[in-house]
Structure formats: structure tokens, C-alpha cells
Design an enzyme around this catalytic site. Structure first.
Site, PDB file in Angstrom:
ATOM      1  N   THR A   1       2.199 -21.004 -19.611  1.00 20.82           N
ATOM      2  CA  THR A   1       0.905 -20.690 -20.219  1.00 20.82           C
ATOM      3  C   THR A   1       0.472 -19.256 -19.930  1.00 20.82           C
ATOM      4  O   THR A   1       0.859 -18.674 -18.918  1.00 20.82           O
ATOM      5  CB  THR A   1      -0.193 -21.682 -19.753  1.00 20.82           C
ATOM      6  N   ARG A   2      -0.341 -18.714 -20.860  1.00 23.51           N
ATOM      7  CA  ARG A   2      -0.945 -17.386 -20.660  1.00 23.51           C
ATOM      8  C   ARG A   2      -2.450 -17.474 -20.847  1.00 23.51           C
ATOM      9  O   ARG A   2      -3.138 -16.472 -20.955  1.00 23.51           O
ATOM     10  CB  ARG A   2      -0.359 -16.348 -21.627  1.00 23.51           C
TER      11      ARG A   2
ATOM     12  N   HIS B   1      -7.660 -26.160 -19.768  1.00 22.67           N
ATOM     13  CA  HIS B   1      -8.825 -27.041 -19.823  1.00 22.67           C
ATOM     14  C   HIS B   1      -8.345 -28.498 -19.836  1.00 22.67           C
ATOM     15  O   HIS B   1      -7.176 -28.766 -19.604  1.00 22.67           O
ATOM     16  CB  HIS B   1      -9.674 -26.683 -21.047  1.00 22.67           C
TER      17      HIS B   1
ATOM     18  N   HIS C   1      -5.235 -29.453 -21.859  1.00 27.48           N
ATOM     19  CA  HIS C   1      -3.960 -29.050 -21.260  1.00 27.48           C
ATOM     20  C   HIS C   1      -3.571 -29.996 -20.139  1.00 27.48           C
ATOM     21  O   HIS C   1      -2.410 -30.307 -19.940  1.00 27.48           O
ATOM     22  CB  HIS C   1      -4.048 -27.621 -20.721  1.00 27.48           C
TER      23      HIS C   1
ATOM     24  N   ARG D   1       2.952 -25.955 -30.202  1.00 28.92           N
ATOM     25  CA  ARG D   1       2.805 -25.320 -31.507  1.00 28.92           C
ATOM     26  C   ARG D   1       2.725 -23.812 -31.275  1.00 28.92           C
ATOM     27  O   ARG D   1       2.065 -23.358 -30.359  1.00 28.92           O
ATOM     28  CB  ARG D   1       1.490 -25.841 -32.095  1.00 28.92           C
ATOM     29  N   ASP D   2       3.461 -23.037 -32.078  1.00 27.63           N
ATOM     30  CA  ASP D   2       3.359 -21.576 -32.037  1.00 27.63           C
ATOM     31  C   ASP D   2       3.594 -21.014 -30.630  1.00 27.63           C
ATOM     32  O   ASP D   2       2.825 -20.187 -30.142  1.00 27.63           O
ATOM     33  CB  ASP D   2       1.973 -21.159 -32.562  1.00 27.63           C
TER      34      ASP D   2
ATOM     35  N   ALA E   1      -9.238  11.792 -32.660  1.00 25.27           N
ATOM     36  CA  ALA E   1      -8.336  10.646 -32.508  1.00 25.27           C
ATOM     37  C   ALA E   1      -7.656  10.306 -33.837  1.00 25.27           C
ATOM     38  O   ALA E   1      -7.922   9.257 -34.424  1.00 25.27           O
ATOM     39  CB  ALA E   1      -9.080   9.439 -31.942  1.00 25.27           C
TER      40      ALA E   1
END
Ligand code: PPS
Length: 570
Positions: free
Chosen positions: A197-198, A202, A205, A291-292, A477
């Protein structure tokens, strides 16, 4: 498949020299050419040296690199999906050749390892991006990194490890692959399912990891990435404190938390394979893939880079060869009428399904709104609120960009005074001219110098923002990639609001307050933005103002209104 074979997880490379040899090599390294490792390189080298990247024995040489990019395999045929390369500057590469040794140092100058140079080459970065990430679109964080942050030359070769990179934080939670395998052995954990995980975790999970462990009849390793994740993610200090609260809520003796100093590439399917190899090296038998997995977000057309289940499909076809099992994860949702979490595919039309997305959570934190008990645990929410107070209590940067004479400085000054009138935070102005006098007096207007100038401004602004102040920057910039780097530096520590002062070049030239346009037309000033040097128009600034028809005062007022709407001021 799946159960441990002894030794756990297959052969591990340990690239550290024995103590005496390390001491001798360290002495010899004083005379080697020296390279200061960047943040990502430090992550990579730590995992190379401790065996997390087994079977690699150093940074890839060219033949292995080509094979990995094209076929996901090393020349030996072993599956390895991610090119692990040492990128350096042209200046550094010029003086080194095959057979030389170089010293690789951390930020403090400590020699972490030496490298026996194999190949030195200039990679085709567009081909690397297309091969590894399936895209050339720089909206992909790793493609952006490749083109705008990584150096132009790669150096391959074997590593001799001298000492591990130092970490001062969460020492009790940092285990190398061999240490983790030993802990598993000692505890008799023969089947271990890893959760990558990153993000903060909660209740959903927790439910899914508990189910995964139960289905796999395995113990659980919560193995969050604390190296580099997706720009804009919640910092690892906050996340780890959240994970610590969470792990105390698992059934005793079932679950372990350990930190992985990996630099993610957000490479989707290829990254999932890489994660599986790494977890196997750490002694795990299973990896949860959702997923993803390791998804990079949307491309520049707003489309997903990868299909949501591409990572699961790719890992499925290789799990046998890798000897680690995938536990595909189904999204868990809260069903209010049953007062419990269930996989989304087990809900019925009669169920009231509740879910709070990551974006919605961020909004609630920013606005100080309620985060319900069914969603997360109170101590986790408190941690998040401590480091992510509502926006009106955070620092922020207003970053003006636009042509010379567009009105940036005048609006920036007006905005500064208005913000000081409101009060509550210190305001610092980093105007183009002021910065060039005080911070960047030695720099000219080449692309390289302009980029350096903007990075310096970004660095100072990020420090101001992090400490709760307001930084107003007003340089030209002209380059989009550099502006993005500044945004990515500042966003994790506070607000970032880009203002494009879009006054057309014809109007700026007509005003020509400093007489610079006339000099540029006459060729007296070279590389003049908008005349003889490029200006890349911002694609998605938060605000656009054009001073052709409105006064600086009104422009500043509009920005103030926008800041209010965004929640930065009350
Ligand atoms: S950059 O590109 O962001 O680093 O430029 P910046 O630091 O904002 O400096 C711009 C000011 O320098 C003056 N100047 C030039 N501008 C553009 N191109 C060239 N070649 C150049 N030479 C000098 C000019 O006064 C700019 O100030 P502003 O306030 O923008 O008019």
C-alpha cells in the site's frame, strides 16, 4: 505452489562486503570518481544491496536493460519487469569507462557502495517509456521522471555494498528480506500474504486484508511503501503512524507491519510483477493485488493508462513461474443495512452501499468535515487531521507564470498586500527580479539556468508553505515540466495555486516598460521569452488572468476570491 520451501522464498543476493573488505574498499573509494545518489537511486540501491531485488547484483548493463525493456526478462531468461538503472549526468559519464570503480554516496557523502563500471550508454528514453510503461505520455509519473529528472546517461555494473543507507525514522519497523524471513521462521509463519500500500488504511482495507489472510490460510504482512510513491500522496510519517494504530486492531499474533523503502514507478501491470518478486524475496507466499494496482492515474486525455484488472491478469500468467500466489482483491464496500463490509460483488439491489473515495476523504479533511466511524478508526482520522488540517490553516503557494511585462509582479504585489491585510499567516514574495538578485545572481537565461532558477524558487516556496506561510512566486517560468516539478514539491506540504498571467505578447511588447522587447527585437538581448525563446502555455492552471483589459487591483481581487472559494482563506 504457495507453501514455503526452505530457505524461504529462494536464493537471496546479499551484496554487502564482509566487514574487513568493506573497510578496505571504503578507504580505496576515496580515490574513485564519486556520484551523489538521488532520492530514487538511494531507494533502489538499498533494495539491490539487501537482496530485495534478487537476482540482480547491481545496476543493469545495456544488454540486460534492452532485454528487460523489450521482453520483461534479463538476458539469462529470468523474469524481471523493471529496468533498475543508474542515471548520471553527461559530465560525470565523460570521465568513466568500463572496469573503473566509482563511489556511490548518500546525501551526507557517506559511501554506500562502489560500482564496477560495466556499460556506459545513452538510452533511448522514449523507447524505454513505451516498452516499460506502454506510453510516451508525460502525464505518467515515471515517464515524466525519465525525461525531466533522470540524467541522460546510464551506468551499469556490479555493486559492492559498504554500508546501508541510514534511516532515522521507524527503525523498529524496517526489516531487510533476510531479517523478515528469519522473523517468519521464528514465528512459524509458513504462509504469509503481503499487502502492498501507498495510502492510509481504513476499515475497508482491514476487512479485505483479514479476508485475504483467511482465504489464503496465511498470516498477514502489511508492507507499505515508504520510499517514493505517487507525487501528491500522503507522507509516509503520517501513514506509518496510521498503520501502527491499525495493526493493533488485528487479532493477536496474526499480523506484522514492516516498511519497504521502495521507489515505486506507478507501472501498473509490470509493477505488480515486480512487487510480487520483491515480496517473494522478503519470504512471502502470497500477494494481494487489487483493482488498478500501482496505477499512475489518468493520461493527458483523461483516459486510464491501464485497464483496472491488467495487473491481475499479467500476474496471473506468471505466478506459477514466480512461485508466489496472487490473492485478487475485490473492492470492499460498507452495507449500511447489514452494518458490515462486504465485497462489492456480493451486494444486492436492496442494499444501501456506502463508500468514501480518496478524493472525497481529501475534501472532508480539507474542509474539516465529518469522517464517519464506519469508514475509519478514530485514532487514524485524528492522525490524518493532525498533519492535514483544513485548508484555511495550511500554508500555500501562489505561483504566477507569464511573459515579461504581463503584469505578474504588479498583481503579485497587490495580492501580497491584500493577504497581509487579511492577516493570520506570514507572506513572502519571490518575484522574478528579486530572486535573480538574491538567489540566482549567477544565472543567465538558457533553459538549464531558467530551470535551476525555478527549482530554487520552488524549494524556497515549499519550505515557506510547509511551515504554514504564504509564498507568492512571480517568475516567467516558461517550461511546463519544471512548473510541474515545483507543483509536485509543494502539493504534499500545502496548497499550490498556479496563476497564468495570459496577457498576449503583443500587449506586453507594446507596453515594454523596461525596454527589453525593443532590445530583444534588435538582437541585443538573446533568448528573450516570447520573442526568441519559448513559453509553454500552462494547460490546467487554477486561475487565468489577462491584464489587457483589467487592472492589477481587480486581477488580485479575482485571485483572492478564488483562494476563498478553494478554502485557503476565510
Ligand atoms: S525565468 O525564465 O523564469 O527564469 O525568468 P525570471 O527569473 O522570471 O526573470 C525574468 C526577468 O528577467 C528579465 N530578463 C529576461 N526575461 C526573459 N528572457 C530574457 N532573455 C531576459 N533577460 C532579462 C526580465 O526583466 C524579466 O522580468 P519580468 O518581471 O518577467 O519582466
Amino acid at each position: 505452489m504457495g507453501a514455503f520451501k526452505e530457505p524461504h522464498g529462494g536464493e537471496l543476493k546479499n551484496l554487502y562486503l564482509p566487514d574487513e573488505e568493506a573497510a578496505a574498499e571504503k578507504r580505496a573509494a576515496k580515490d574513485y570518481p564519486s556520484w551523489d545518489l538521488g532520492e530514487r537511486q538511494l531507494c533502489d540501491i538499498e533494495l539491490l544491496l539487501n537482496g530485495a531485488f534478487s537476482p540482480l547484483e547491481g545496476f543493469l548493463n545495456q544488454a540486460d536493460y534492452d532485454a528487460v525493456v523489450e521482453t520483461m526478462r534479463l538476458t539469462s531468461g529470468v523474469l524481471w519487469p523493471m529496468p533498475i538503472t543508474l542515471d548520471v549526468s553527461e559530465d560525470f559519464a565523460r570521465d568513466i569507462g568500463t572496469g573503473d570503480r566509482i563511489a556511490l554516496r548518500d546525501l551526507e557523502g557517506v559511501v554506500i557502495a562502489t560500482l564496477e563500471v560495466g556499460d556506459v550508454w545513452s538510452p533511448d528514453k522514449a523507447a524505454e517509456a513505451a516498452g516499460v510503461f506502454g506510453t510516451r505520455d508525460q502525464a505518467h509519473p515515471a515517464v515524466h521522471y525519465l525525461h525531466n529528472i533522470a540524467g541522460p546517461v546510464y551506468v551499469g555494473g556490479k555493486l559492492r555494498g559498504i554500508e546501508p543507507p541510514t534511516h532515522y525514522d521507524f527503525k523498529h519497523l524496517r526489516d531487510g528480506p533476510e531479517e523478515l524471513r528469519q522473523r517468519f521462521r521464528k514465528l512459524g509463519w509458513r504462509r504469509v500474504v503481503a499487502f502492498q500500500t501507498r495510502n492510509p488504511m481504513h476499515r475497508a482495507h482491514q476487512e479485505l486484508t483479514l479476508r485475504a489472510a483467511r482465504d489464503a490460510e496465511a498470516n498477514l504482512l502489511i508492507h507499505p511503501v515508504v520510499g517514493m510513491t505517487k507525487p501528491g500522496d500522503i507522507d509516509h510519517f503520517t501513514r506509518v503512524r496510521c498503520y501502527e494504530h491499525l495493526t493493533s486492531r488485528y487479532p493477536e499474533q496474526t499480523t506484522m507491519l514492516s516498511l519497504l523503502p521502495l521507489a515505486m514507478r506507478m507501472g501498473g501491470p509490470r509493477e505488480a510483477l515486480w512487487h510480487a518478486i520483491i515480496r517473494k524475496n522478503y519470504g512471502c507466499t502470497h500477494l494481494i493485488v487489487g483493482r488498478d494496482h500501482a496505477g499512475p492515474g489518468k493520461d493527458s486525455k483523461g483516459e486510464d493508462f491501464y485497464g483496472p484488472y491488467d495487473a491481475q491478469e499479467l500476474l496471473k500468467t506468471h505466478e506459477q513461474e514466480l512461485d508466489i500466489s496472487m490473492v485478487p482483491f475485490r473492492m470492499m464496500v460498507y452495507v449500511e443495512n447489514r452494518a458490515q463490509y462486504v465485497p462489492v460483488d456480493e451486494t444486492t439491489d436492496d442494499d444501501t452501499v456506502l463508500n468514501i473515495s480518496g478524493t472525497e476523504l481529501r475534501r472532508r479533511l480539507q474542509e474539516g468535515l465529518d469522517i464517519p466511524g464506519w469508514f475509519s478508526f478514530p485514532d487514524v482520522v485524528e492522525e490524518l487531521r493532525r498533519t492535514h488540517p483544513p485548508r484555511d490553516q495550511q500554508g500555500f503557494t501562489v505561483f504566477f507564470t507569464g511573459l515579461s511585462g504581463s503584469g505578474k509582479s504588479t498583481i503579485a504585489n497587490a495580492l501580497m498586500v491584500k493577504l497581509m491585510e487579511i492577516g493570520g499567516r506570514h507572506v513572502s514574495l519571490l518575484d522574478g527580479d528579486i530572486v535573480r538578485k538574491n538567489l540566482s545572481s549567477e544565472l543567465g537565461f538558457s533553459k538549464e539556468h531558467r530551470d535551476l532558477n525555478i527549482r530554487r524558487i520552488g524549494y524556497v516556496a515549499s519550505e515557506i508553505t510547509k511551515n504554514g506561510g504564504i509564498a507568492i512566486c512571480a517568475p516567467i517560468a516558461p517550461y511546463a515540466a519544471t512548473r510541474r516539478i515545483v507543483r509536485e514539491t509543494i502539493s504534499p506540504v500545502g496548497g499550490f495555486v498556479e496563476v497564468h498571467v495570459a496577457t498576449p505578447v503583443e500587449v506586453c511588447e507594446q507596453r515594454d516598460r523596461k525596454g527589453l522587447y525593443a532590445k530583444a527585437r534588435a538582437g541585443i538581448i538573446k533568448e528573450f521569452t516570447g520573442i526568441s525563446d519559448p513559453y509553454e502555455v500552462p494547460e490546467t492552471p487554477e486561475i487565468v488572468v489577462d491584464t489587457t483589459d483589467i487592472s492589477p487591483d481587480l486581477a488580485a481581487h479575482r485571485i483572492l476570491v478564488k483562494l476563498e472559494a478553494m478554502g485557503f482563506i476565510r
